[in-house]
Design a protein around this motif. Structure first.
Motif, PDB file in Angstrom:
ATOM      1  N   LEU A 110       0.995  -1.171  -0.030  1.00 45.04           N
ATOM      2  CA  LEU A 110      -0.117  -0.010   0.021  1.00 45.04           C
ATOM      3  C   LEU A 110       0.938   1.166   0.058  1.00 45.04           C
ATOM      4  O   LEU A 110       1.401   1.395   0.878  1.00 45.04           O
ATOM      5  CB  LEU A 110      -0.823   0.050   1.309  1.00 45.04           C
ATOM      6  CG  LEU A 110      -1.902   1.294   1.540  1.00 45.04           C
ATOM      7  CD1 LEU A 110      -2.902   1.136   0.132  1.00 45.04           C
ATOM      8  CD2 LEU A 110      -2.671   0.977   2.679  1.00 45.04           C
ATOM      9  N   LEU A 119      -2.016   1.077  -4.837  1.00 44.40           N
ATOM     10  CA  LEU A 119      -1.937  -0.275  -4.369  1.00 44.40           C
ATOM     11  C   LEU A 119      -1.350  -1.334  -5.400  1.00 44.40           C
ATOM     12  O   LEU A 119      -1.793  -1.333  -6.536  1.00 44.40           O
ATOM     13  CB  LEU A 119      -3.108  -0.652  -3.858  1.00 44.40           C
ATOM     14  CG  LEU A 119      -3.376  -2.353  -3.134  1.00 44.40           C
ATOM     15  CD1 LEU A 119      -2.604  -2.205  -1.850  1.00 44.40           C
ATOM     16  CD2 LEU A 119      -4.965  -2.503  -2.949  1.00 44.40           C
ATOM     17  N   HIS A 142      -6.468   4.248  -5.430  1.00 42.17           N
ATOM     18  CA  HIS A 142      -7.090   3.969  -4.351  1.00 42.17           C
ATOM     19  C   HIS A 142      -8.537   4.181  -4.558  1.00 42.17           C
ATOM     20  O   HIS A 142      -9.534   3.993  -3.502  1.00 42.17           O
ATOM     21  CB  HIS A 142      -6.908   5.249  -2.997  1.00 42.17           C
ATOM     22  CG  HIS A 142      -5.244   4.884  -2.639  1.00 42.17           C
ATOM     23  ND1 HIS A 142      -4.872   5.611  -1.686  1.00 42.17           N
ATOM     24  CD2 HIS A 142      -4.493   4.062  -2.854  1.00 42.17           C
ATOM     25  CE1 HIS A 142      -3.562   5.328  -1.523  1.00 42.17           C
ATOM     26  NE2 HIS A 142      -3.256   4.223  -2.120  1.00 42.17           N
TER      27      HIS A 142
END
Length: 625
Positions: free
Chosen positions: A189, A194, A207
């Protein structure tokens, strides 16, 4: 006779203090785990129960999954979380349902329950710190018939228990040959996106779940990014876990190395430096960190960040397991479990005139005003960190001992080391060694604790405590007989020592900061326990969550062991726990447990005793009173 029996019972009742709290759990107790947050988590035949000794009722009861095996509970280091698992998460798990839950044991909240959120299959469930997020992958039975069978990833905020965002790893209803999108490792992360490691390659999502890029690098187990988060390193286990491949990927998903880099063994330490990549890998029987294996050996490599090629013409020979590994301003300092300390520049040149020979098992390597102090099971010395020259003319040598305790006496400018029944005093300036005192602990115990207390020297072990004056003359020797071998075995692991608790937190803090691979291998200062506690407190305080704030306050407080030691022993009426005053050696408190083999935990940091009084009952006692 009746009067005699009644009076005897009254005396026993007075001896065995009434517990401060009494918890009837209503189900057989199988395991007890004392957490770093000071909460006892109890595994029963029905599930899990959390006990906070300051509250009269359990802080949580989790029976949703029924009885849990020890391997089905995972306490996340440096956090207030326990992850509960049932069933093996796999793409090929068939009709077997897998369940996961995350519990905040301090506030007693179930933050995530896969059943409540309608997950039928869970592949992975990872707590990510310090971001305080939960990343879940698997099959969620929501949406149309195609969405119900398509692998999905969801990110939850642990502070609020709310879903941040989720997305599918494959297009629901895609026509064509089925592909395996199972998640193969821990997601990374970052601030802006991600990265998910899958059996099809690395998949990057924003995100809000938008597609960013995908690579063909498959089977990655874990990843690390540099401080700018523009360069990512992926680690892939190969050859049945015996070796490792390192890949380098750019922020946009491009492969930055022409070829991945194959490392022999399992990577145990990795740090990104301006000069290159420092890598330690373990191979042989002890590749998983088993330093005691005769066939365990580590390798140290220094790789180019631009190409992955070796920067050193000749890697330093370790001839054993790398027990200590530190990044210094001018190079890499390392210590070998089988004996030996060396330092190498970032260019691969030896910085010590010759490798330093030491005894086996380097217990301590730390900064001191005079240089690098090292203490092993067999010897001790201080070394000039620039040259490797010994500061003490001769190393202090003693008979091999599994337990060696030491401290620095600032008032007298000397190091004190106790080993093999002798307290040695070493002048900090001259290095002159003298034998301060010879001691003998009962039951052939070796001291494992040493500290300066109000100008005197305190040393202790499980059953023995001793205080000596500046000249090594005994002020007191307190000995509490162990309750026999069978009972004593229950003591092992029964006490959560304050120092080891802080060390655990510090390790977790380093792991949590590992997203950027920077600063996790720093040489600490000698006798820095207090600073370690502050670092732990600051680390918890930096995370915006009420439970972490509570943990921070816990580490701001003084340890209950500063003025007392808690010992299991034989009392007049049976086995019990005593609180022994470190200043006087006298017993300040007795708690009769009436059990030849007591099962208990002592929180030495907070000062509480948790005692399994029966198959389904826990008593707690406040030891600070």
């Amino acid at each position: 006779m009746l009067v005699f029996l009644l009076s005897t019972a009254l005396l026993l009742a007075q001896k065995a203090e009434t517990p401060d709290q009494n918890y009837d759990l209503g189900s057989k107790i199988n395991e007890m785990t004392l957490t770093i947050g000071g909460v006892l988590v109890v595994a029963t035949n029905d599930g899990l129960v959390g006990i906070k000794p300051t509250e009269s009722q359990p802080v949580f009861t989790f029976n949703n999954f029924g009885k849990l095996k020890p391997e089905e509970t995972d306490f996340i280091q440096g956090s207030p979380y326990v992850v509960v698992s049932q069933g093996v998460g796999s793409k090929f798990a068939g009709l077997t349902k897998t369940k996961r839950a995350v519990i905040d044991y301090i506030r007693g909240r179930v933050i995530f329950n896969s059943e409540s959120d309608n997950w039928n299959q869970i592949y992975t469930c990872n707590v990510v710190l310090p971001q305080n997020k939960l990343i879940v992958s698997g099959i969620q039975k929501e949406g149309d018939k195609f969405e119900k069978i398509t692998p999905k990833v969801a990110v939850y905020d642990l502070a609020t228990s709310q879903l941040d965002y989720s997305f599918f790893l494959d297009k629901p209803g895609r026509v064509g040959m089925a592909k395996d999108f199972s998640v193969t490792g821990v997601p990374l992360l970052l601030k802006d996106f991600l990265i998910i490691p899958t059996a099809q390659g690395l998949i990057a999502k924003s995100h809000n779940g938008d597609d960013l890029w995908q690579t063909k690098i498959k089977g990655v187990n874990w990843m690390v990014a540099d401080q700018t988060e523009s360069e990512i390193y992926g680690f892939e286990s190969v050859n049945n876990g015996k070796n490792t491949r390192i890949h380098k990927i750019g922020k946009g998903g491009s492969e930055l190395w022409k070829d991945d880099r194959k490392i022999q063994g399992v990577v145990s330490k990795f740090e990104i430096l301006p000069q290159g990549l420092a890598v330690v890998s373990n191979k042989g029987e002890g590749s998983d960190g088993g330093m005691f294996s005769q066939k365990s050996e580590s390798e140290i490599a220094f790789l180019s960040t631009s190409s992955g090629e070796d920067l050193w013409e000749k890697a330093p020979k370790t001839k054993g397991y790398v027990q200590h590994f530190y990044i210094m301003e001018d190079g890499i300092l390392f210590g070998i479990y089988s004996g030996g300390i060396n330092k190498v520049s970032f260019e691969g040149k030896p910085l010590f005139k010759k490798p330093l020979k030491t005894g086996e098992n380097i217990i301590t390597m730390a900064h001191s005003p005079q240089g690098l102090i090292y203490i092993t099971s067999e010897d001790a010395n201080i070394v000039n960190l620039e040259t490797g020259d010994k500061v003490w003319a001769k190393p202090l040598k003693y008979k091999s001992s599994d337990s060696v305790a030491s401290t620095f006496d600032s008032d007298n400018n000397r190091y004190l080391i106790v080993a093999d029944g002798t307290i040695f005093a070493i002048d900090a300036d001259s290095g002159n060694v003298s034998e301060l005192s010879n001691i003998k602990f009962e039951e052939k115990e070796s001291p494992n604790t040493m500290a300066i207390k109000n100008g005197n020297i305190f040393i202790g072990s499980s059953q023995n405590m001793m205080l000596l004056d500046n000249d090594g003359k005994e002020i007191y020797h307190s000995y509490q007989k162990s309750p026999g071998k069978s009972g004593f075995m229950k003591v092992v692991g029964g006490v959560i020592a304050a120092a080891s608790l802080v060390a655990t937190v510090s390790t977790a803090a380093a792991a949590g900061a590992n997203n950027n691979g920077i600063g996790t291998n720093n040489l600490r200062n000698y006798n820095d326990y207090g600073k370690d506690a502050k670092r732990a407190s600051d680390m918890f305080a930096s995370i915006s969550d009420a439970s972490f704030k509570m943990m921070s306050e816990r580490f701001k407080a003084s340890s209950a062991t500063e003025n007392a030691q808690f010992v299991l022993t034989n009392l007049d009426s049976g086995v019990g726990l005593v609180k022994v005053n470190k200043d006087t050696g006298k017993i300040d408190k007795e708690i009769l447990l009436k059990d030849k083999k007591p099962e208990y935990k002592v929180d030495e940091y907070g000062g509480y005793l948790f005692y399994k009084a029966s198959d389904d009952t826990i008593y707690t006692y406040n030891l600070n009173k």
